[in-house]
Design an enzyme around this catalytic site. Sequence first.
Site, PDB file in Angstrom:
ATOM      1  N   ASN A   9     -26.097  44.184  22.661  1.00  0.00           N
ATOM      2  CA  ASN A   9     -25.462  43.859  23.943  1.00  0.00           C
ATOM      3  C   ASN A   9     -26.276  42.734  24.582  1.00  0.00           C
ATOM      4  OD1 ASN A   9     -24.455  43.744  26.520  1.00  0.00           O
ATOM      5  ND2 ASN A   9     -25.048  45.833  27.104  1.00  0.00           N
ATOM      6  N   TRP A  10     -25.719  41.534  24.533  1.00  0.00           N
ATOM      7  CA  TRP A  10     -26.474  40.369  25.002  1.00  0.00           C
ATOM      8  C   TRP A  10     -26.469  40.257  26.529  1.00  0.00           C
ATOM      9  CZ3 TRP A  10     -24.827  35.864  21.124  1.00  0.00           C
ATOM     10  CH2 TRP A  10     -25.204  36.243  19.841  1.00  0.00           C
ATOM     11  N   LYS A  11     -25.719  41.119  27.189  1.00  0.00           N
ATOM     12  CA  LYS A  11     -25.644  41.129  28.661  1.00  0.00           C
ATOM     13  C   LYS A  11     -25.395  39.704  29.188  1.00  0.00           C
ATOM     14  CE  LYS A  11     -28.277  45.369  28.721  1.00  0.00           C
ATOM     15  NZ  LYS A  11     -29.198  46.267  29.400  1.00  0.00           N
ATOM     16  N   GLU A  99     -24.720  49.585  33.776  1.00  0.00           N
ATOM     17  CA  GLU A  99     -24.850  48.472  34.724  1.00  0.00           C
ATOM     18  C   GLU A  99     -23.524  48.204  35.427  1.00  0.00           C
ATOM     19  OE1 GLU A  99     -26.635  45.794  31.925  1.00  0.00           O
ATOM     20  OE2 GLU A  99     -28.444  47.031  31.977  1.00  0.00           O
ATOM     21  N   GLY A 175     -34.059  48.780  29.663  1.00  0.00           N
ATOM     22  CA  GLY A 175     -34.830  47.635  30.135  1.00  0.00           C
ATOM     23  C   GLY A 175     -36.170  48.021  30.734  1.00  0.00           C
ATOM     24  N   GLY A 236     -30.282  46.170  23.878  1.00  0.00           N
ATOM     25  CA  GLY A 236     -30.229  45.102  24.871  1.00  0.00           C
ATOM     26  C   GLY A 236     -31.263  44.031  24.552  1.00  0.00           C
ATOM     27  N   GLY A 237     -32.404  44.089  25.238  1.00  0.00           N
ATOM     28  CA  GLY A 237     -33.434  43.053  25.127  1.00  0.00           C
ATOM     29  C   GLY A 237     -33.776  42.630  23.696  1.00  0.00           C
TER      30      GLY A 237
HETATM   31  P1  13P Z   1     -32.486  47.568  26.529  1.00  0.00           P
HETATM   32  O1  13P Z   1     -32.467  47.675  25.032  1.00  0.00           O
HETATM   33  O2  13P Z   1     -32.876  46.212  27.021  1.00  0.00           O
HETATM   34  O3  13P Z   1     -33.264  48.687  27.165  1.00  0.00           O
HETATM   35  O4  13P Z   1     -30.953  47.741  27.022  1.00  0.00           O
HETATM   36  C1  13P Z   1     -30.217  48.801  26.564  1.00  0.00           C
HETATM   37  C2  13P Z   1     -28.803  48.583  26.936  1.00  0.00           C
HETATM   38  O5  13P Z   1     -28.433  48.651  28.097  1.00  0.00           O
HETATM   39  C3  13P Z   1     -27.846  48.254  25.865  1.00  0.00           C
HETATM   40  O6  13P Z   1     -26.548  48.320  26.320  1.00  0.00           O
END
Ligand code: 13P
Length: 257
Positions: A9-11, A99, A175, A236-237
Site C-alpha cells: 500500500n503505497w499510500k 486511515e 507506521g 505500508g512503509g
Molecule cells: P506500515 O507498514 O507503514 O506500518 O503501514 C501498514 C499499512 O497501513 C498498510 O496498509
Amino acid sequence: MRKPIIAGNWKMYKTINEAIDLANGLKREFFKLDFAKVDAVLCPAFTALSEVAEVLNETDIGLGAQDVYWQDEGAFTGEVSPAMLKDAGCQYVIIGHSERRQFFGETNEAVNKKIKASLKHGLAPIICVGENLQERESNQTFKVIQDHVQGSLSGISADDLAKTVIAYEPVWAIGTGKTATPEQAQEVHKYIRDLLANLYNQEVADSIRIQYGGSVKPENITELIGKPDVDGALVGGASLKVDSFSVIVMRASEVVK
Ligand code: 13P
C-alpha cells in the site's frame, strides 16, 4: 492450502515517475519469483495506476487501488468508480483502511457499499479491519473486529466473500514500528476465521486469505507468515523501496506451513 498474498500500500507517496521506477525495480526483482507460491500486488495512488499497469503488463504482479466509490458514475466530484479502476488495469482495491476510517469518516456502511460495488465490477476487495490502541488496552479488540467484519460484510454472499481478502491491521502498529507479535496476529486472525465460519460456513472461512498489516518488514515477515492463520501482509512503509518489498515477498514465498 491458502497461497500467501503480499500487497504494497503505497499510500500518498510517489509521483508518477517515481511510481514507474519502483514498479520497474520490483518487476526486475520478481523475475526470479515463483508466483505459484505467492501473490504480489502493488497499490499506488490513483494518479499512477495506469502507468504502473503498463509496467506490470504481461507480468504476474497484481495491481490494486487504495479506495473506490460505490456508484457507477455521476456527479460525485473527486470520486473514482469501480469501472474506472478496472479500466486503469486494477484487479484489487483496498477498502476501509483505518486511515480512511480515521481521517475521512468512513463507516462500515460505506465500506459495505464499496465492497458490493467492487465485486459487481470484478474487483477483489482487500477489506481492512483493526482496533486502535485505546480499544486494545480496554479489551475491546474482538468486539471491534466483530463490528468491522460483520458491518463490512452485511448482505454479502459466501460466493462473493470467497473473492475477497481480509486485512487485519491493528491501528497501533501502523507506521509506528511497533509490530503485533506473531502470537497477537495469530490470535486475531483465528478469531476472524472462526467468525467467518459462524457467519458463513467452515469451507469459505478456510479458503479466505487474511493478511496482517502494521510495520511489516523483511525482519518479521517470516515469523508472521509462519503462523497458521496469517496468509500474507499488507505493507505500508516497507513497500516503498525495491529492496525491502522484494525481500518481504521473496521470504513469504519461501515459508512452508
Ligand atoms: P506500515 O507498514 O507503514 O506500518 O503501514 C501498514 C499499512 O497501513 C498498510 O496498509
